[in-house]
Design a protein around this motif. Structure first.
Motif, PDB file in Angstrom:
ATOM      1  N   VAL C 126       0.847  -1.200   0.000  1.00 13.31           N
ATOM      2  CA  VAL C 126       0.000   0.000   0.000  1.00 13.31           C
ATOM      3  C   VAL C 126       0.877   1.243   0.000  1.00 13.31           C
ATOM      4  CG1 VAL C 126      -1.876   1.199   1.175  1.00 13.31           C
ATOM      5  CG2 VAL C 126      -1.706  -1.301   1.332  1.00 13.31           C
ATOM      6  N   LEU C 130       0.615   3.545  -3.349  1.00 12.52           N
ATOM      7  CA  LEU C 130      -0.058   4.846  -3.193  1.00 12.52           C
ATOM      8  C   LEU C 130       0.862   5.974  -3.654  1.00 12.52           C
ATOM      9  CD1 LEU C 130      -2.037   4.777   0.181  1.00 12.52           C
ATOM     10  CD2 LEU C 130      -2.939   4.715  -2.137  1.00 12.52           C
ATOM     11  N   SER C 133       1.319   5.771  -7.601  1.00 11.45           N
ATOM     12  CA  SER C 133       0.163   6.112  -8.438  1.00 11.45           C
ATOM     13  C   SER C 133      -0.073   7.620  -8.489  1.00 11.45           C
ATOM     14  CB  SER C 133      -1.092   5.387  -7.954  1.00 11.45           C
ATOM     15  OG  SER C 133      -1.510   5.904  -6.716  1.00 11.45           O
ATOM     16  N   SER C 134       0.412   8.363  -7.480  1.00 11.51           N
ATOM     17  CA  SER C 134       0.270   9.822  -7.530  1.00 11.51           C
ATOM     18  C   SER C 134       1.462  10.485  -8.210  1.00 11.51           C
ATOM     19  CB  SER C 134       0.107  10.396  -6.113  1.00 11.51           C
ATOM     20  OG  SER C 134      -1.213  10.228  -5.668  1.00 11.51           O
ATOM     21  N   GLN C 310      -0.514   7.101   3.557  1.00 10.68           N
ATOM     22  CA  GLN C 310      -1.319   8.174   2.971  1.00 10.68           C
ATOM     23  C   GLN C 310      -0.601   9.523   3.112  1.00 10.68           C
ATOM     24  OE1 GLN C 310      -5.497   7.469   2.776  1.00 10.68           O
ATOM     25  NE2 GLN C 310      -5.457   6.287   4.669  1.00 10.68           N
TER      26      GLN C 310
ATOM     27  N   ILE D 378      -5.854  -0.613  -3.456  1.00 14.05           N
ATOM     28  CA  ILE D 378      -4.884   0.481  -3.435  1.00 14.05           C
ATOM     29  C   ILE D 378      -5.169   1.474  -4.557  1.00 14.05           C
ATOM     30  CG2 ILE D 378      -2.445   1.048  -3.488  1.00 14.05           C
ATOM     31  CD1 ILE D 378      -1.939  -1.899  -2.578  1.00 14.05           C
ATOM     32  N   GLY D 382      -6.138   5.272  -3.794  1.00 20.01           N
ATOM     33  CA  GLY D 382      -5.260   6.330  -4.281  1.00 20.01           C
ATOM     34  C   GLY D 382      -5.931   7.332  -5.200  1.00 20.01           C
ATOM     35  N   SER D 385      -5.818  11.258  -4.185  1.00 22.82           N
ATOM     36  CA  SER D 385      -4.514  11.897  -4.327  1.00 22.82           C
ATOM     37  C   SER D 385      -4.070  11.946  -5.777  1.00 22.82           C
ATOM     38  CB  SER D 385      -3.457  11.163  -3.489  1.00 22.82           C
ATOM     39  OG  SER D 385      -3.624  11.479  -2.123  1.00 22.82           O
ATOM     40  N   LYS D 386      -4.381  10.896  -6.501  1.00 20.55           N
ATOM     41  CA  LYS D 386      -4.015  10.849  -7.921  1.00 20.55           C
ATOM     42  C   LYS D 386      -4.667  12.012  -8.664  1.00 20.55           C
ATOM     43  CE  LYS D 386      -4.461   7.440 -11.616  1.00 20.55           C
ATOM     44  NZ  LYS D 386      -5.151   6.150 -11.888  1.00 20.55           N
TER      45      LYS D 386
END
Lengths: 397, 397, 397, 397
Positions: C126, C130, C133-134, C310, D378, D382, D385-386
């Motif tokens: 995770v 996370l 992916s951003s 997060q 996930i 996400g 934020s993505k």
């Protein structure tokens, strides 16, 4: 043959599921419809005959308005819950309770699976699945639309093929009606710039003369309208009929969804808006400062978790207990004036009104304390800051 | 001879203080008037000539609207502060800043004491004294009305005696006007049952045709009205002129005071109500879920402490820093419709609108995730509750 | 040929990934190792030669201790962050920063994909995904172990086959070492009843004579140890060497994971525990009551979100800004005694110590206020409850 | 003749009050002593004979350990309350309950006034007066020491004069002992730099061999020690005897007082520290994530208000209800090892242990979800934020 309980709303998606599951997936489909106030008897009858025509093994409908009030709306009122200071959770709360009832029915029916018509794009799938996975972990969850991404046109064609005509025409807006309000989505709500037109709201302005009403509360619970003792649900329904004619309670909710995207939806919720604001006013008169403070914290969370379908998190029961515990002094009558498109809170009358005491009238000379008491109070209340600014002189403004 | 700076409002109490302190207490009285938007030039001139006539050693007036905006209103907007979900702190916030200015002036004047006209019954004494005791601990605080409990009649008689005529007539309501709204207290507000009559509000309905307006924000700060670039204070004033004609922004605040009693006051705050709601809508589109959540927590506290005069608690500066830090994406235009007695938020246009992305449209089919992703998400999101109800089976609904 | 950046730790799983991705998946594998204090130079050299031997296209290692301190540990100290009042986030925080560095490197390398060795069972997946992916939504995420559920034995056999011998022996505990502590999992931590044995902790008791130390802070930041000016990371390392000989800082963390299950892990974190407690003591002397209160609220959240990966939620930056803003008075020296297995905080010396003022000594007679001031204070502080119990007499205890 | 109930502790100040009020103020003094575990039978007898000798009209002692546990300690355990993460409220909580008992006794006696020995400098006056003003608003509050600022020497001389010898010698430390711990103030605690010496603590190290113990809880309540069923108070007392021999539970509390100044006090609280940490560990295994989160918020507030004497704020009852409601799953045994000056939590055994389920073992491969589920989880977790970083590219790290 798989025994499936289908959460049946009578709409295109769940209607399609009946023959699809029966014919393509060899299921025995038991339709279950949970009414939270959105369906009339006629509609329910139409739903039943349609379901049976489509090959359902059985159809059952249950009205859970009372349970919905007792297990949820009550707490939304106690907590003055408006998501993002705006939205009384008109639809999201109902989904959760529909899911709970469906799960119970599936248990009772010893079903192998539960089916629902959600797509993979929205929040309702979360609300349904979260409930099912905790209450009926033994049941498979079947979601034909989500799994196969069936398009509207395909579903209609399929229904036509199995002998049910379904109009291809689609309204501009998708409307969900329930006890605690109606949501209206589509067109303008897909973007940020515009409101939906006035005509898109289900209730249109019919009454232009102002009227005065009153709502009675006992221990935070709705007990009367205009002095007439009524069950809580009757207060909500009668008030809604009254206030909808003034086109009260329209607004647009913008907020974060559990799946991480922003959502925007219009709603109409005349009774919920009036009741929440009335209840909150009564609380301002009867609760202590820190009761209001902490109620707000916990209610905010409660509303968020109901909205997101996280109703089964154990803390939710603890918050309900807290909220209920704060309500024993929330007694009295709230007076409200209705006008076209708006209402005004006039005032309250309560045996527990903390403004109504023989001492301590705000802004008036009184005998509960002396000038010296006040000066002593302020002096010591100021100690901490005085010490801080003495020690840290450079911080002075 | 004691050198006293008198926080002078031009009203009966502070006017009385001038001759009283000069003649009875052998003080040199320097009148200082802090204008937060409530006084016109004519009023200030009248105040000056009255002060000098009554024997003041000097008169000084300062307009702090800009500082008031920069040091307080700005944060009240960032925080969408409505005390008890209702009151934009129209008067309480101004008192605090008047006190800060008076303290600074007393420092500059090397005064021995600061005098103000508060009684011992209300909140203003707290707001004044708390500020003075931290910023000017070296100055004595003198409060003739509080200390002696002088009655209105006595003060008028005394003023007449020293040569100033003061009408014995008293309005039904006591009205306090400022940049961020006007409060109206008296008669009905002393009890809980009734609202003040429509005529008691300073602004009366003049305009009945609806109109559309827009407010522009940059980093949470007011920058334009109807597309015209303006300083924040000009936005507030122009918007208020516009909206006051629709009699928008009236309500009644009921809440807990710092001295522990309940207070009730009517107010009119057209621009503040519209600005706060517009700003909040823009935030719903541009902030993340948890930014909104924590902003609300901290803003609630901020509003409470401003209201109670606890503006100097060091955490208030930290909260301001937090609030400012959340605003860099709060850019764009908010569109509003004004109607008699109410307004509607139409929508927004923002370069930072999180609804406006190529993926993740709410309620629409889209390609950002698959049905299986959604099912995996919900399955794992449900783990905790699933485990809980597995372990504690008796808790099932 | 796919260009892949592999987050390389040198362990079995990520070592396996090199030949697997190269040979089976036709990838060009660029190993990237992010050192947060857990690897020595020798270990890094061994990692490099192993990676190249296994067919990596390149190997790069970066030490981010300083960035890790500046972007995370600093705030964990400001916030006195102990997850569940126990755990200084020894490993979870590091994962997040490793992920950030990997993402940056992948961007720089214009990689098509990022690979990591996580399984589908734990939290690290995770934390990694996370962040990726951003920051690098354009990169595919490849996780061979998670996707194929490869067993340890299979991986070893595969490595042997491609020519790298890997011992089949497995330690009882899996150990993760970093700048902010070491976690130890396995055997006892898989259940609830027992602690891991003393011998399982990396640092064993070597020193039994007590010693006195001091830590210096400037604006909340570590600046010295025993009076010697040092960079923050040097304070942490030197202090850890010192205190580890006393076997200080051992405990077991039990808590909720982001994937909804309970987790239990032992850890050893001598320096983090001492530093956090020392910093918190200094704050008790230098911050106001409500600064401490709100810091705690926000820090709790901050720690939770770092722990859960997060870290990129925008509110995290706002919380960091808040925390930093509270630290300007957190200056001074904290005195601590080390004993076997424990430490005692002795006291502090600070120019901003709010206890050290000429008035208001606790419990001593003093001249800052009179008995009458105290009585007035209490009287008005008691107003609200007095009114409440007057109105609601039945509530009396 | 005024009928006065004197809150009598047997110390110098309250002993002085007996003849002072009788002889100088013409009062009939009824001594009332509230024992929360600090007094032995011998001490109580000595107190009675001294009181009667000094001219008291009556003497009455009441042991409220059980009520103190039921109405306060229980909730402090439920809430794991440690003020400022350190202090179990050893003395402050007791004062509040002593005040409640005194008020009830005064009511029963139809007293005209309540007297207590507090000075105007400390917190105890607040704790006493706040309770009295709500429960017995009809009783005058008399505080001779506070009102007259009598010095110790004067009081001794006065007592000698009326025939009671009182030694002029004064201990270095003032010690307050009760069921929930002992506070030690004086000398070093008046400043910030030093701890009190080991010898100043009431319990000295007697036992150096480690021992294993266990504490049993049912619904959060103490039910057994080392497997032996005992009433909660007996658990506390027996555990304290055991652990005090290890000199466990010593520390120094630094914090903000209700009167705005910083306070510092040493304490010894072996049983409270062990019980709270044991209870908290059991909760980590049995409560959900958000139950822990909200319990912490509310407990923090509860502890603060008990500490400050604001026990009667109505929200305190609501928080108690909340806390109690969270405890139904807090069942099981906690295993602890005692060492000189410290203890270690080993583990727990609970029928409600959420770690002990057939699926979802942390860090182990398992079958409750697939790799694809994890990836879907996930991905959607996400989303927010993505979207944020997509829209606000400049914010990337």
């Amino acid at each position: 043959m798989k025994k499936v309980v289908l959460a049946y709303s009578g709409g295109l998606d769940t209607s399609f599921c009946i023959p699809y599951l029966t014919l393509e997936k060899d299921c025995e489909v038991h339709c279950f419809s949970v009414n939270t106030g959105g369906f009339s008897d006629e509609e329910l009858e139409a739903m039943e005959s349609r379901a049976m025509q489509l090959g359902a093994a059985s159809f059952e409908a249950v009205n859970i308005e009372e349970a919905f009030y007792e297990k949820c709306i009550k707490y939304l009122i106690y907590g003055n819950v408006l998501r993002n200071d705006t939205y009384p959770l008109s639809v999201s709360a109902e989904r959760v309770f529909q899911a709970v009832e469906v799960a119970k029915y599936a248990k009772e029916m010893k079903a192998d699976a539960i089916a629902h018509g959600s797509t993979g794009a929205g929040n309702d799938q979360v609300r349904f699945d979260l409930i099912f996975s905790s209450i009926t972990p033994e049941c498979e969850i079947i979601t034909p639309i989500r799994d196969n991404g069936f398009a509207r046109a395909y579903e209609i064609e399929y229904l036509n093929k199995v002998g049910l005509e379904w109009s291809a025409a689609k309204g501009t807006y998708s409307i969900n009606q329930g006890l605690w309000g109606t949501s209206i989505g589509g067109k303008e709500t897909l973007n940020s710039r515009h409101a939906i037109p006035s005509e898109a709201y289900p209730s249109q302005l019919k009454e232009t003369d102002q009227t005065s009403i009153s709502i009675g509360f006992e221990e935070g619970t709705l007990v009367s309208l205009n002095g007439e003792k009524l069950a809580p649900i009757q207060v909500i329904k009668k008030l809604n009929d009254l206030a909808a004619d003034y086109a009260i309670g329209r607004d647009i909710h913008v907020g974060d969804t559990i799946i991480g995207i922003k959502g925007r939806v219009a709603f109409e919720a005349a009774a919920p808006m009036i009741i929440i604001k009335a209840h909150q006013l009564l609380e301002k008169h009867t609760l202590s400062k820190w009761q209001s403070y902490w109620k707000k914290q916990l209610s905010e969370w409660y509303g968020m978790f109901v909205h997101e379908g996280q109703y089964l998190e154990p803390v939710m029961r603890n918050i309900e207990t807290f909220l209920e515990d704060t309500q024993d002094k929330v007694n009295g009558e709230v007076f409200i004036k209705l006008f076209p498109h708006r209402f005004e809170l006039e005032g309250i009358d309560s045996p527990n009104d903390l403004m109504d005491v023989p001492f301590g009238k705000y802004g008036e000379e009184q005998g509960a304390w002396t000038a010296d008491d006040a000066k002593g109070f302020i002096k010591i209340l100021g100690n901490a800051s005085k010490i801080y600014y003495h020690k840290n002189k450079e911080d002075q403004l």
